[in-house]
Motif scaffolding. Sequence first.
Motif, PDB file in Angstrom:
ATOM      1  N   LEU A  45      58.265  33.131 -21.774  1.00 35.63           N
ATOM      2  CA  LEU A  45      59.169  34.268 -21.599  1.00 35.63           C
ATOM      3  C   LEU A  45      59.325  35.035 -22.909  1.00 35.63           C
ATOM      4  CD1 LEU A  45      61.282  35.895 -19.972  1.00 35.63           C
ATOM      5  CD2 LEU A  45      62.969  34.176 -20.644  1.00 35.63           C
ATOM      6  N   ARG A  46      59.583  34.315 -23.986  1.00 37.78           N
ATOM      7  CA  ARG A  46      59.793  34.959 -25.279  1.00 37.78           C
ATOM      8  C   ARG A  46      58.516  35.621 -25.800  1.00 37.78           C
ATOM      9  NH1 ARG A  46      62.299  29.644 -26.567  1.00 37.78           N
ATOM     10  NH2 ARG A  46      64.537  29.832 -26.208  1.00 37.78           N
ATOM     11  N   THR A  47      57.375  35.043 -25.454  1.00 37.17           N
ATOM     12  CA  THR A  47      56.115  35.498 -26.038  1.00 37.17           C
ATOM     13  C   THR A  47      55.363  36.491 -25.166  1.00 37.17           C
ATOM     14  OG1 THR A  47      55.899  33.342 -27.135  1.00 37.17           O
ATOM     15  CG2 THR A  47      53.923  34.701 -27.009  1.00 37.17           C
ATOM     16  N   ALA A  48      55.317  36.235 -23.853  1.00 39.74           N
ATOM     17  CA  ALA A  48      54.478  37.049 -22.969  1.00 39.74           C
ATOM     18  C   ALA A  48      55.269  37.876 -21.967  1.00 39.74           C
ATOM     19  CB  ALA A  48      53.489  36.147 -22.224  1.00 39.74           C
ATOM     20  N   GLY A  49      56.542  37.539 -21.725  1.00 43.60           N
ATOM     21  CA  GLY A  49      57.342  38.344 -20.819  1.00 43.60           C
ATOM     22  C   GLY A  49      57.776  37.617 -19.559  1.00 43.60           C
ATOM     23  N   ARG A  50      58.496  38.362 -18.723  1.00 42.65           N
ATOM     24  CA  ARG A  50      59.162  37.775 -17.559  1.00 42.65           C
ATOM     25  C   ARG A  50      58.189  37.257 -16.500  1.00 42.65           C
ATOM     26  NH1 ARG A  50      63.439  41.631 -14.942  1.00 42.65           N
ATOM     27  NH2 ARG A  50      64.301  41.302 -17.037  1.00 42.65           N
ATOM     28  N   TRP A  51      57.217  38.085 -16.114  1.00 44.74           N
ATOM     29  CA  TRP A  51      56.321  37.675 -15.035  1.00 44.74           C
ATOM     30  C   TRP A  51      55.461  36.473 -15.406  1.00 44.74           C
ATOM     31  CZ3 TRP A  51      57.736  38.779 -10.482  1.00 44.74           C
ATOM     32  CH2 TRP A  51      58.409  39.962 -10.204  1.00 44.74           C
ATOM     33  N   PRO A  52      54.872  36.455 -16.592  1.00 42.93           N
ATOM     34  CA  PRO A  52      54.153  35.237 -16.987  1.00 42.93           C
ATOM     35  C   PRO A  52      55.052  34.004 -17.006  1.00 42.93           C
ATOM     36  CG  PRO A  52      53.538  37.049 -18.415  1.00 42.93           C
ATOM     37  CD  PRO A  52      54.688  37.533 -17.585  1.00 42.93           C
ATOM     38  N   ALA A  53      56.311  34.190 -17.418  1.00 42.72           N
ATOM     39  CA  ALA A  53      57.247  33.058 -17.443  1.00 42.72           C
ATOM     40  C   ALA A  53      57.545  32.560 -16.037  1.00 42.72           C
ATOM     41  CB  ALA A  53      58.537  33.467 -18.145  1.00 42.72           C
ATOM     42  N   LEU A  54      57.743  33.479 -15.099  1.00 38.81           N
ATOM     43  CA  LEU A  54      57.999  33.088 -13.714  1.00 38.81           C
ATOM     44  C   LEU A  54      56.791  32.386 -13.109  1.00 38.81           C
ATOM     45  CD1 LEU A  54      59.942  36.208 -12.390  1.00 38.81           C
ATOM     46  CD2 LEU A  54      60.857  33.906 -12.769  1.00 38.81           C
ATOM     47  N   LEU A  55      55.594  32.880 -13.422  1.00 45.34           N
ATOM     48  CA  LEU A  55      54.375  32.220 -12.954  1.00 45.34           C
ATOM     49  C   LEU A  55      54.259  30.816 -13.531  1.00 45.34           C
ATOM     50  CD1 LEU A  55      51.751  35.116 -13.111  1.00 45.34           C
ATOM     51  CD2 LEU A  55      52.546  33.936 -11.061  1.00 45.34           C
ATOM     52  N   THR A  56      54.605  30.682 -14.799  1.00 44.42           N
ATOM     53  CA  THR A  56      54.562  29.369 -15.450  1.00 44.42           C
ATOM     54  C   THR A  56      55.567  28.418 -14.821  1.00 44.42           C
ATOM     55  OG1 THR A  56      53.843  30.338 -17.549  1.00 44.42           O
ATOM     56  CG2 THR A  56      54.862  28.156 -17.642  1.00 44.42           C
ATOM     57  N   LEU A  57      56.779  28.905 -14.612  1.00 46.82           N
ATOM     58  CA  LEU A  57      57.819  28.068 -14.008  1.00 46.82           C
ATOM     59  C   LEU A  57      57.410  27.610 -12.610  1.00 46.82           C
ATOM     60  CD1 LEU A  57      60.705  26.908 -14.099  1.00 46.82           C
ATOM     61  CD2 LEU A  57      61.506  29.102 -13.170  1.00 46.82           C
ATOM     62  N   GLY A  58      56.988  28.555 -11.788  1.00 49.55           N
ATOM     63  CA  GLY A  58      56.576  28.206 -10.433  1.00 49.55           C
ATOM     64  C   GLY A  58      55.361  27.299 -10.410  1.00 49.55           C
ATOM     65  N   GLY A  59      54.413  27.578 -11.304  1.00 49.98           N
ATOM     66  CA  GLY A  59      53.205  26.754 -11.373  1.00 49.98           C
ATOM     67  C   GLY A  59      53.493  25.336 -11.802  1.00 49.98           C
ATOM     68  N   ASP A  60      54.397  25.173 -12.771  1.00 50.46           N
ATOM     69  CA  ASP A  60      54.735  23.829 -13.236  1.00 50.46           C
ATOM     70  C   ASP A  60      55.488  23.039 -12.162  1.00 50.46           C
ATOM     71  OD1 ASP A  60      53.549  23.545 -15.732  1.00 50.46           O
ATOM     72  OD2 ASP A  60      55.206  24.497 -16.794  1.00 50.46           O
ATOM     73  N   ILE A  61      56.384  23.714 -11.446  1.00 48.22           N
ATOM     74  CA  ILE A  61      57.114  23.027 -10.369  1.00 48.22           C
ATOM     75  C   ILE A  61      56.146  22.590  -9.268  1.00 48.22           C
ATOM     76  CG2 ILE A  61      58.831  23.304  -8.540  1.00 48.22           C
ATOM     77  CD1 ILE A  61      60.335  25.214 -10.444  1.00 48.22           C
ATOM     78  N   ALA A  62      55.261  23.516  -8.870  1.00 50.60           N
ATOM     79  CA  ALA A  62      54.280  23.190  -7.826  1.00 50.60           C
ATOM     80  C   ALA A  62      53.340  22.090  -8.288  1.00 50.60           C
ATOM     81  CB  ALA A  62      53.495  24.444  -7.454  1.00 50.60           C
ATOM     82  N   LYS A  63      52.940  22.151  -9.547  1.00 48.43           N
ATOM     83  CA  LYS A  63      52.062  21.126 -10.107  1.00 48.43           C
ATOM     84  C   LYS A  63      52.724  19.754 -10.061  1.00 48.43           C
ATOM     85  CE  LYS A  63      51.977  20.612 -14.551  1.00 48.43           C
ATOM     86  NZ  LYS A  63      51.763  20.833 -16.012  1.00 48.43           N
ATOM     87  N   GLY A  64      53.997  19.696 -10.438  1.00 52.27           N
ATOM     88  CA  GLY A  64      54.706  18.424 -10.414  1.00 52.27           C
ATOM     89  C   GLY A  64      54.794  17.840  -9.024  1.00 52.27           C
ATOM     90  N   TYR A  65      55.121  18.688  -8.058  1.00 53.10           N
ATOM     91  CA  TYR A  65      55.239  18.221  -6.679  1.00 53.10           C
ATOM     92  C   TYR A  65      53.884  17.754  -6.158  1.00 53.10           C
ATOM     93  CZ  TYR A  65      56.902  18.082  -1.856  1.00 53.10           C
ATOM     94  OH  TYR A  65      57.266  17.663  -0.595  1.00 53.10           O
ATOM     95  N   GLY A  66      52.855  18.574  -6.368  1.00 54.00           N
ATOM     96  CA  GLY A  66      51.522  18.245  -5.863  1.00 54.00           C
ATOM     97  C   GLY A  66      50.919  17.025  -6.521  1.00 54.00           C
ATOM     98  N   ALA A  67      51.142  16.882  -7.823  1.00 52.98           N
ATOM     99  CA  ALA A  67      50.583  15.732  -8.533  1.00 52.98           C
ATOM    100  C   ALA A  67      51.165  14.428  -8.018  1.00 52.98           C
ATOM    101  CB  ALA A  67      50.843  15.867 -10.034  1.00 52.98           C
ATOM    102  N   VAL A  68      52.458  14.434  -7.689  1.00 50.48           N
ATOM    103  CA  VAL A  68      53.075  13.227  -7.135  1.00 50.48           C
ATOM    104  C   VAL A  68      52.522  12.934  -5.742  1.00 50.48           C
ATOM    105  CG1 VAL A  68      55.236  12.166  -6.377  1.00 50.48           C
ATOM    106  CG2 VAL A  68      55.169  13.445  -8.512  1.00 50.48           C
ATOM    107  N   LEU A  69      52.317  13.974  -4.954  1.00 49.46           N
ATOM    108  CA  LEU A  69      51.720  13.782  -3.641  1.00 49.46           C
ATOM    109  C   LEU A  69      50.353  13.100  -3.754  1.00 49.46           C
ATOM    110  CD1 LEU A  69      52.323  17.042  -1.553  1.00 49.46           C
ATOM    111  CD2 LEU A  69      53.224  14.761  -1.096  1.00 49.46           C
ATOM    112  N   VAL A  70      49.519  13.638  -4.623  1.00 50.15           N
ATOM    113  CA  VAL A  70      48.162  13.098  -4.788  1.00 50.15           C
ATOM    114  C   VAL A  70      48.218  11.694  -5.378  1.00 50.15           C
ATOM    115  CG1 VAL A  70      45.965  13.388  -6.001  1.00 50.15           C
ATOM    116  CG2 VAL A  70      47.093  15.365  -4.979  1.00 50.15           C
ATOM    117  N   GLY A  71      49.015  11.520  -6.441  1.00 50.11           N
ATOM    118  CA  GLY A  71      49.115  10.216  -7.081  1.00 50.11           C
ATOM    119  C   GLY A  71      49.626   9.142  -6.153  1.00 50.11           C
TER     120      GLY A  71
END
Length: 200
Positions: A45-71
């Motif tokens: 957010l501080r470095t690249a802006g709002r939209w990249p930050a939102l993509l990062t937040l959503g991507g990390d949440i989805a990654k966490g959920y999906g990784a647990v499913l697969v694991g």
Amino acid sequence: MTLLAGALAAYLLGAIPVGYLVARGFGVVDIRSHGSGNIGAANVLRTAGRWPALLTLGGDIAKGYGAVLVGTAVGGGGVVASAVAAVATIAGNCWSVYLRFRGGKGVATGLGAFLNVAPWATAPAALVWLVTAITFRYVSLASLMAALCVPIGALTLGYPRESVIACAVAAAIIGYRHRDNVERLLAGTERRLGQRRPSS
């Protein structure tokens, strides 16, 4: 061996550096060279802006959920496999093999992981994060308070012991990853949400 394979799968998925990749896609060559040096949504957010930050937040949440499913699936299913996968996922985010064992602080990925493992425990934790962030405007303080709430919530709501232990281990990892923030909070030098870095 099956449980170990599940943990490895969760770790490798959790280690995908979403913030690094998103920031790079928006023209920031290496997010680790900017701001706090972290690859999480706050630094994006501080470095690249709002939209990249939102993509990062959503991507990390989805990654966490999906990784647990697969694991969990690779690990043979069940509460133990799920708990192990959750911890491995967060460890992957914090110490990514793809970034020479550097990474994020585990908060958004942890949220995704425990939306899978202990979903009802994440709801009050998310509320605590929001209230703390709005009141004090310290992302780090909000993250630490929310992380502490997850194992307490899991225990109070009667989740299996293995899930509660995984939540507690995850909270400890997140606390450890925020140790520099804690020092700055105590010293009164931690940056508030929306506060610009002082110009030199």
